[in-house]
Design a protein around this motif. Sequence first.
Motif, PDB file in Angstrom:
ATOM      1  N   ALA A 118     -11.073  -4.362  15.557  1.00  0.00           N
ATOM      2  CA  ALA A 118     -10.034  -3.806  15.265  1.00  0.00           C
ATOM      3  C   ALA A 118      -9.843  -4.208  13.603  1.00  0.00           C
ATOM      4  O   ALA A 118     -10.731  -4.350  13.284  1.00  0.00           O
ATOM      5  N   SER A 119      -9.402  -2.944  12.925  1.00  0.00           N
ATOM      6  CA  SER A 119      -9.092  -2.863  11.165  1.00  0.00           C
ATOM      7  C   SER A 119      -7.823  -2.548  11.095  1.00  0.00           C
ATOM      8  O   SER A 119      -7.302  -2.445  12.045  1.00  0.00           O
ATOM      9  N   GLN A 120      -7.510  -3.328  10.169  1.00  0.00           N
ATOM     10  CA  GLN A 120      -5.828  -3.942   9.609  1.00  0.00           C
ATOM     11  C   GLN A 120      -6.133  -3.582   7.892  1.00  0.00           C
ATOM     12  O   GLN A 120      -6.832  -3.695   7.390  1.00  0.00           O
ATOM     13  N   GLY A 121      -5.311  -2.876   7.350  1.00  0.00           N
ATOM     14  CA  GLY A 121      -5.137  -2.201   6.701  1.00  0.00           C
ATOM     15  C   GLY A 121      -6.422  -1.631   5.908  1.00  0.00           C
ATOM     16  O   GLY A 121      -6.824  -1.759   4.566  1.00  0.00           O
ATOM     17  N   GLY A 122      -7.142  -1.075   6.437  1.00  0.00           N
ATOM     18  CA  GLY A 122      -8.413  -0.784   6.301  1.00  0.00           C
ATOM     19  C   GLY A 122     -10.063  -1.909   5.901  1.00  0.00           C
ATOM     20  O   GLY A 122     -11.312  -1.510   5.552  1.00  0.00           O
ATOM     21  N   VAL A 123      -9.361  -2.788   6.517  1.00  0.00           N
ATOM     22  CA  VAL A 123      -9.801  -3.812   6.720  1.00  0.00           C
ATOM     23  C   VAL A 123     -10.816  -4.176   7.448  1.00  0.00           C
ATOM     24  O   VAL A 123      -9.852  -4.646   9.320  1.00  0.00           O
ATOM     25  N   SER A 136      -8.496  -9.227  24.267  1.00  0.00           N
ATOM     26  CA  SER A 136      -9.241  -7.625  25.010  1.00  0.00           C
ATOM     27  C   SER A 136      -8.744  -8.428  25.989  1.00  0.00           C
ATOM     28  O   SER A 136      -8.669  -7.132  27.438  1.00  0.00           O
ATOM     29  N   SER A 137      -8.019  -8.773  26.919  1.00  0.00           N
ATOM     30  CA  SER A 137      -7.064  -8.949  27.902  1.00  0.00           C
ATOM     31  C   SER A 137      -6.002  -9.986  27.536  1.00  0.00           C
ATOM     32  O   SER A 137      -5.380 -11.159  26.427  1.00  0.00           O
ATOM     33  N   GLY A 138      -5.220  -9.790  29.021  1.00  0.00           N
ATOM     34  CA  GLY A 138      -3.675 -10.638  28.833  1.00  0.00           C
ATOM     35  C   GLY A 138      -2.440  -9.970  28.047  1.00  0.00           C
ATOM     36  O   GLY A 138      -2.966  -8.947  27.581  1.00  0.00           O
ATOM     37  N   LYS A 139      -2.029 -10.968  27.152  1.00  0.00           N
ATOM     38  CA  LYS A 139      -0.631 -10.282  27.145  1.00  0.00           C
ATOM     39  C   LYS A 139      -1.144  -9.687  25.780  1.00  0.00           C
ATOM     40  O   LYS A 139       0.061  -8.801  25.298  1.00  0.00           O
ATOM     41  N   GLY A 140      -1.619 -10.814  25.060  1.00  0.00           N
ATOM     42  CA  GLY A 140      -2.787 -10.558  23.549  1.00  0.00           C
ATOM     43  C   GLY A 140      -3.377  -8.837  23.691  1.00  0.00           C
ATOM     44  O   GLY A 140      -4.020  -8.665  22.676  1.00  0.00           O
ATOM     45  N   ALA A 141      -3.466  -8.387  24.536  1.00  0.00           N
ATOM     46  CA  ALA A 141      -4.495  -7.415  24.852  1.00  0.00           C
ATOM     47  C   ALA A 141      -4.249  -6.635  23.753  1.00  0.00           C
ATOM     48  O   ALA A 141      -3.612  -5.996  23.629  1.00  0.00           O
ATOM     49  N   GLY A 142      -5.546  -6.266  22.753  1.00  0.00           N
ATOM     50  CA  GLY A 142      -5.193  -5.851  21.726  1.00  0.00           C
ATOM     51  C   GLY A 142      -4.903  -5.886  20.090  1.00  0.00           C
ATOM     52  O   GLY A 142      -4.639  -5.382  19.212  1.00  0.00           O
ATOM     53  N   ARG A 143      -4.505  -6.689  20.337  1.00  0.00           N
ATOM     54  CA  ARG A 143      -3.604  -7.583  18.520  1.00  0.00           C
ATOM     55  C   ARG A 143      -4.692  -8.417  18.166  1.00  0.00           C
ATOM     56  O   ARG A 143      -5.740  -8.951  19.292  1.00  0.00           O
TER      57      ARG A 143
END
Length: 209
Positions: free
Chosen positions: A6-11, A18-25
Amino acid sequence: PGAATASQGGVGPLPIASSGKGAGRLSIDAEGLVFLKDGSFYVSDEYAAGVYYFDPKGNLKGAILPPEAILPRSATGAVNYNSDGAPKTGRRNNQGLEGVTVTPDGKYLVTLLQSATVQDTDGSKQQTRSNTRLMVYDIQQSRTPTAPIAQYVLQLPSYTLAGNGAATDRTAAQSEILALNDKQFLVLSRDGNGLGAGTTNPTVFKNIM
């Protein structure tokens, strides 16, 4: 983290779960911590071999990725932060940015890989991981610059795991750096032996260089 990014602030690309409660973070294996005089701080990361910048209240404000050659890449050339399988090039598994420091004048952020990248190593020979990389970032205009202003090679010591005087077979990786000024640094280099290691190997090398 998995193969997704993923990107954060354009970086980016940055590692995400990719899995579990943190998926996507964002997925961070925090290794180093250094504060600026205004209370904001940097956290270095094992997965991305990068640095995250937080304001004094702990809000993520930006990220710094390392030079391209340090990003872990698969055989297809894709960035993959998975820590279960070794990359073909880039930072070694669990050998990301162990060291992060800021010069006392507050002008420069300095980061240091735990040991050499995959491509700077002779295959799987641990004693050849000695040429690790140190990067200097100018943080006077931006707290999250896009590229270092300088890169250096730091040669780490090698040692014998069994401690019996035989040929060296390990690199004494580093786990901390402290800037004394903009040209002199203390680096903690050590073996992985001792309390909690789960082995009977003797303590051979612990040193502040």
